[in-house]
Enzyme design. Structure first.
Site, PDB file in Angstrom:
ATOM      1  N   ARG A   1     -26.849  68.909 -22.605  1.00 20.56           N
ATOM      2  CA  ARG A   1     -26.964  69.368 -21.226  1.00 20.56           C
ATOM      3  C   ARG A   1     -27.588  68.309 -20.324  1.00 20.56           C
ATOM      4  O   ARG A   1     -27.374  68.312 -19.117  1.00 20.56           O
ATOM      5  CB  ARG A   1     -27.851  70.619 -21.166  1.00 20.56           C
ATOM      6  CG  ARG A   1     -27.106  71.895 -21.122  1.00 20.56           C
ATOM      7  CD  ARG A   1     -27.887  73.060 -20.555  1.00 20.56           C
ATOM      8  NE  ARG A   1     -29.311  73.085 -20.738  1.00 20.56           N
ATOM      9  CZ  ARG A   1     -29.964  73.919 -21.547  1.00 20.56           C
ATOM     10  NH1 ARG A   1     -29.299  74.777 -22.284  1.00 20.56           N
ATOM     11  NH2 ARG A   1     -31.265  73.897 -21.622  1.00 20.56           N
ATOM     12  N   ARG A   2     -28.393  67.442 -20.915  1.00 19.11           N
ATOM     13  CA  ARG A   2     -29.108  66.452 -20.113  1.00 19.11           C
ATOM     14  C   ARG A   2     -28.303  65.163 -20.019  1.00 19.11           C
ATOM     15  O   ARG A   2     -27.711  64.713 -20.993  1.00 19.11           O
ATOM     16  CB  ARG A   2     -30.477  66.173 -20.719  1.00 19.11           C
ATOM     17  CG  ARG A   2     -31.378  67.391 -20.691  1.00 19.11           C
ATOM     18  CD  ARG A   2     -32.794  67.059 -21.082  1.00 19.11           C
ATOM     19  NE  ARG A   2     -32.942  66.470 -22.398  1.00 19.11           N
ATOM     20  CZ  ARG A   2     -33.036  67.150 -23.537  1.00 19.11           C
ATOM     21  NH1 ARG A   2     -32.980  68.455 -23.513  1.00 19.11           N
ATOM     22  NH2 ARG A   2     -33.183  66.530 -24.680  1.00 19.11           N
TER      23      ARG A   2
ATOM     24  N   ALA B   1     -36.445  85.153 -25.240  1.00 24.24           N
ATOM     25  CA  ALA B   1     -35.380  84.307 -25.794  1.00 24.24           C
ATOM     26  C   ALA B   1     -34.115  84.460 -24.962  1.00 24.24           C
ATOM     27  O   ALA B   1     -33.758  85.564 -24.547  1.00 24.24           O
ATOM     28  CB  ALA B   1     -35.108  84.706 -27.248  1.00 24.24           C
TER      29      ALA B   1
ATOM     30  N   GLU C   1     -39.643  62.612 -27.771  1.00 22.43           N
ATOM     31  CA  GLU C   1     -39.824  63.633 -28.807  1.00 22.43           C
ATOM     32  C   GLU C   1     -41.247  63.497 -29.316  1.00 22.43           C
ATOM     33  O   GLU C   1     -41.622  62.458 -29.862  1.00 22.43           O
ATOM     34  CB  GLU C   1     -38.810  63.446 -29.919  1.00 22.43           C
ATOM     35  CG  GLU C   1     -37.400  63.720 -29.451  1.00 22.43           C
ATOM     36  CD  GLU C   1     -36.372  63.662 -30.557  1.00 22.43           C
ATOM     37  OE1 GLU C   1     -36.757  63.815 -31.736  1.00 22.43           O
ATOM     38  OE2 GLU C   1     -35.195  63.468 -30.231  1.00 22.43           O
TER      39      GLU C   1
ATOM     40  N   GLY D   1     -33.039  81.986 -19.898  1.00 23.86           N
ATOM     41  CA  GLY D   1     -32.688  80.954 -18.929  1.00 23.86           C
ATOM     42  C   GLY D   1     -33.830  80.014 -18.593  1.00 23.86           C
ATOM     43  O   GLY D   1     -33.749  79.256 -17.622  1.00 23.86           O
TER      44      GLY D   1
ATOM     45  N   THR E   1     -40.915  69.179 -27.934  1.00 22.84           N
ATOM     46  CA  THR E   1     -41.965  69.388 -28.936  1.00 22.84           C
ATOM     47  C   THR E   1     -41.423  69.932 -30.251  1.00 22.84           C
ATOM     48  O   THR E   1     -42.193  70.183 -31.171  1.00 22.84           O
ATOM     49  CB  THR E   1     -43.030  70.363 -28.397  1.00 22.84           C
ATOM     50  OG1 THR E   1     -42.408  71.630 -28.147  1.00 22.84           O
ATOM     51  CG2 THR E   1     -43.679  69.833 -27.134  1.00 22.84           C
TER      52      THR E   1
ATOM     53  N   HIS F   1     -29.133  71.388 -26.353  1.00 27.50           N
ATOM     54  CA  HIS F   1     -30.063  71.058 -25.273  1.00 27.50           C
ATOM     55  C   HIS F   1     -29.882  69.606 -24.838  1.00 27.50           C
ATOM     56  O   HIS F   1     -29.849  69.311 -23.645  1.00 27.50           O
ATOM     57  CB  HIS F   1     -31.510  71.277 -25.732  1.00 27.50           C
ATOM     58  CG  HIS F   1     -32.029  72.644 -25.458  1.00 27.50           C
ATOM     59  ND1 HIS F   1     -33.024  72.876 -24.548  1.00 27.50           N
ATOM     60  CD2 HIS F   1     -31.707  73.839 -25.982  1.00 27.50           C
ATOM     61  CE1 HIS F   1     -33.294  74.169 -24.519  1.00 27.50           C
ATOM     62  NE2 HIS F   1     -32.498  74.780 -25.385  1.00 27.50           N
TER      63      HIS F   1
END
Length: 177
Positions: A53-54, A11, A62, A14, A35, A50
């Site tokens: 960040r993209r 966990a 999804e 990175g 997922t 998450h």
């Protein structure tokens, strides 16, 4: 084009960030296949971070269970992550062997496509042994699925404190007798 890369680690090691950078180095428009099933607000916040960040260069899918139903030929695909995918299948089937067989079959169908796949997973078995029987079963399932993917992967990378350590390189046969 066909290639499988497995990125594993603990966990917060990175893994996802490294996988995202790798995908972007291989494609201007990679696919991010998430997922995760959102179980609670804390997890919803993780998913949101998450996603932030993209950028727009990503195609986001999804898919909690049936990854192979998507046509990914010719694409670079980041699947994040095997652990959550295993959780979804195990929650449905409540049986380690049936879950493992379903996951392996789905993995084989997915990776039969002519694409570059980058899988993220967790090394949950590196900690202590759980007192909970269901958690021990899931740890077994996760470990066996990680082995299955690693055996088929061209490359395996272990993330340790944000540092990528190459465990398996496509140039070397790492199989044990």
């Amino acid at each position: 084009m066909k290639k499988i890369v497995l990125i594993t680690g603990g966990a917060r090691s990175g893994k996802s960030r490294y996988a995202e950078q790798l995908a972007l180095s291989l494609s201007d428009h990679p696919v991010y296949m998430a997922t995760a099933h959102v179980w609670d607000e804390e997890f919803r916040e993780r998913v949101w971070r998450h996603q932030q960040r993209r950028g727009p260069e990503w195609t986001n899918i999804e898919e909690e269970r049936h990854l192979s139903r998507h046509d990914l030929n010719g694409r670079v695909v980041l699947v994040d992550c095997i652990t959550l995918w295993c959780t979804n299948i195990f929650t449905d089937l409540q049986d380690v062997q049936r879950s493992l067989e379903a996951l392996q079959q789905e993995f084989d169908q997915l990776t039969a496509q002519d694409a570059t796949f980058i899988f993220v997973t967790n090394e949950i078995g590196m900690g202590g042994v759980s007192a909970n029987a269901v958690q021990r079963q899931f740890t077994d399932l996760q470990g066996w699925m990680n082995q299955y993917v690693a055996e088929r992967a061209d490359e395996v990378i272990l993330m340790v404190s944000g540092i990528a350590v190459k465990v398996k390189d496509g140039q070397i046969n790492n199989r044990q007798p």
